[in-house]
Design a protein around this motif. Structure first.
Motif, PDB file in Angstrom:
ATOM      1  N   GLY A   1      12.505  20.917 -10.541  1.00 51.86           N
ATOM      2  CA  GLY A   1      13.593  20.181  -9.742  1.00 51.86           C
ATOM      3  C   GLY A   1      13.251  20.086  -8.341  1.00 51.86           C
ATOM      4  N   LYS A   2      12.024  20.459  -7.935  1.00 50.74           N
ATOM      5  CA  LYS A   2      11.743  20.451  -6.581  1.00 50.74           C
ATOM      6  C   LYS A   2      11.527  19.020  -5.944  1.00 50.74           C
ATOM      7  CE  LYS A   2       8.224  22.127  -3.169  1.00 50.74           C
ATOM      8  NZ  LYS A   2       7.055  22.859  -2.930  1.00 50.74           N
ATOM      9  N   LEU A   3      12.012  18.830  -4.990  1.00 50.45           N
ATOM     10  CA  LEU A   3      11.686  17.499  -4.207  1.00 50.45           C
ATOM     11  C   LEU A   3      10.515  17.218  -3.535  1.00 50.45           C
ATOM     12  CD1 LEU A   3      13.664  14.907  -4.610  1.00 50.45           C
ATOM     13  CD2 LEU A   3      14.424  15.259  -2.332  1.00 50.45           C
ATOM     14  N   GLU A   4       9.426  16.423  -4.067  1.00 49.05           N
ATOM     15  CA  GLU A   4       8.279  16.333  -3.582  1.00 49.05           C
ATOM     16  C   GLU A   4       8.323  14.865  -2.481  1.00 49.05           C
ATOM     17  OE1 GLU A   4       6.051  18.348  -3.824  1.00 49.05           O
ATOM     18  OE2 GLU A   4       6.488  19.687  -5.593  1.00 49.05           O
ATOM     19  N   ASP A   5       7.491  15.098  -1.371  1.00 50.40           N
ATOM     20  CA  ASP A   5       7.479  13.852  -0.511  1.00 50.40           C
ATOM     21  C   ASP A   5       6.134  13.283  -0.716  1.00 50.40           C
ATOM     22  OD1 ASP A   5       6.976  12.049   1.490  1.00 50.40           O
ATOM     23  OD2 ASP A   5       7.451  13.604   3.120  1.00 50.40           O
ATOM     24  N   ILE A   6       6.265  12.152  -1.345  1.00 48.00           N
ATOM     25  CA  ILE A   6       5.148  11.253  -1.948  1.00 48.00           C
ATOM     26  C   ILE A   6       4.891   9.983  -0.986  1.00 48.00           C
ATOM     27  CG2 ILE A   6       5.193  11.891  -4.052  1.00 48.00           C
ATOM     28  CD1 ILE A   6       6.744   9.510  -4.900  1.00 48.00           C
ATOM     29  N   SER A   7       5.151  10.055   0.264  1.00 43.47           N
ATOM     30  CA  SER A   7       5.263   8.895   1.175  1.00 43.47           C
ATOM     31  C   SER A   7       3.840   8.754   1.675  1.00 43.47           C
ATOM     32  CB  SER A   7       6.104   9.143   2.844  1.00 43.47           C
ATOM     33  OG  SER A   7       7.418   9.712   2.120  1.00 43.47           O
ATOM     34  N   VAL A   8       3.552   7.535   2.531  1.00 37.80           N
ATOM     35  CA  VAL A   8       2.244   7.260   2.923  1.00 37.80           C
ATOM     36  C   VAL A   8       2.063   8.416   4.071  1.00 37.80           C
ATOM     37  CG1 VAL A   8       2.396   4.806   2.619  1.00 37.80           C
ATOM     38  CG2 VAL A   8       3.317   5.592   4.957  1.00 37.80           C
ATOM     39  N   ASP A   9       0.763   8.502   4.038  1.00 34.95           N
ATOM     40  CA  ASP A   9       0.350   9.778   5.076  1.00 34.95           C
ATOM     41  C   ASP A   9      -0.446   9.105   6.440  1.00 34.95           C
ATOM     42  OD1 ASP A   9      -2.015   8.633   4.152  1.00 34.95           O
ATOM     43  OD2 ASP A   9      -2.764  10.965   3.642  1.00 34.95           O
ATOM     44  N   PHE A  10      -0.044   7.811   6.902  1.00 34.29           N
ATOM     45  CA  PHE A  10      -0.684   7.225   7.974  1.00 34.29           C
ATOM     46  C   PHE A  10       0.741   6.466   8.777  1.00 34.29           C
ATOM     47  CE2 PHE A  10      -1.449   4.517   4.365  1.00 34.29           C
ATOM     48  CZ  PHE A  10      -0.582   3.330   4.565  1.00 34.29           C
TER      49      PHE A  10
END
Length: 269
Positions: free
Chosen positions: A107-116
């Motif tokens: 259930g952990k929320l993972e940040d999968i956003s762009v890295d730039f």
């Protein structure tokens, strides 16, 4: 038309050994005839290694099209741009820099956003075109823009939003519509039917890329494979988030059309 799979979750060919190809979680494809790089995978390591192995110079692509903002499709952007010595036109949805999250194990929320950042792209001379409506690259090639969800459900999986930035490539070939999709979050029916709507075509020739069958119930996968079987495509290549079981379901439903993807796969259309 020639399409090379540069990043995929799998290595499926024995030639991957001799060519030292690398696989990773993510997707990228190169459309040679139009010099379009579609997505960049997760790290850039697999992308650049496999481009070199397949004889594709990083300076060759004229366009970089981003299917959606998730890191497994955008994580190689910096490595790719750093390997180039000239600018490129980059086409992405207007939500490119909006934060994205997925619910991971436990259930952990993972940040999968762009890295730039936008500033980084500007420093590399990128001509960034951010769209919502369809965008035509050539007379034969179009970026879908935002895909309506009115013909079927979305395939969002563990992602916490509807991924409205999910965009496909549509190509108008003599044999019909060719669709390339990064993750297929928009849902297969929506991707194909919108392709028909914006191109004026009514024949599906090929669909290549991630269809996000992973995590879907068996009944939903059956719905999609039945839908595709009804369109009688000549070529289906399920990659990345289609998943092993999803690829098997495609093969069982459309054995003559289904081909294996995997890094280094070359699809001639």
């Amino acid at each position: 038309m020639k399409v090379s799979i540069l990043v995929d979750n799998y290595a499926t060919q024995l030639s991957s050994l001799s060519r030292r190809l690398l696989s990773e979680w993510g997707f990228a494809a190169y459309i040679h005839d139009y010099r379009i790089l579609y997505d960049t995978g997760l790290t850039g390591t697999a992308l650049l290694n496999n481009m070199k192995a397949l004889g594709i110079d990083p300076n060759e692509p004229e366009y970089l099209v981003i299917s959606h903002r998730h890191i497994d499709h955008t994580g190689g952007v910096k490595a790719f741009l750093n390997a180039r010595s000239r600018p490129i036109k980059m086409i992405a949805h207007m939500n490119l820099f909006t934060k994205a999250y997925a619910t991971g194990e436990g259930g952990k929320l993972e940040d999968i956003s762009v890295d730039f950042t936008r500033e980084y792209l500007e420093s590399k001379g990128v001509d960034l075109v951010m769209i919502k409506e369809p965008y035509r690259i050539t007379n034969e090639v179009m970026v879908s823009g935002e895909i309506p969800r009115k013909w079927g459900p979305s395939h969002t999986g563990a992602v916490t939003d509807e991924v409205l930035d999910d965009m496909a490539l549509y190509m108008n070939l003599q044999n019909g519509l060719v669709t390339i999709t990064g993750c297929g979050h928009s849902g297969v029916e929506n991707i194909v039917e919108y392709g028909f709507q914006v191109t004026g075509l009514n024949k599906l020739y090929a669909i290549i890329g991630g269809l996000h069958f992973m995590g879907l119930p068996d009944e939903r996968i059956k719905q999609v494979t039945n839908y595709l079987a009804g369109k009688s495509p000549s070529v289906i290549v399920g990659t990345h988030c289609t998943g092993i079981l999803g690829i098997a379901a495609l093969y069982n439903a459309l054995p003559k059309a289904t081909r294996l993807g995997g890094v280094g796969s070359i699809i001639e259309l």
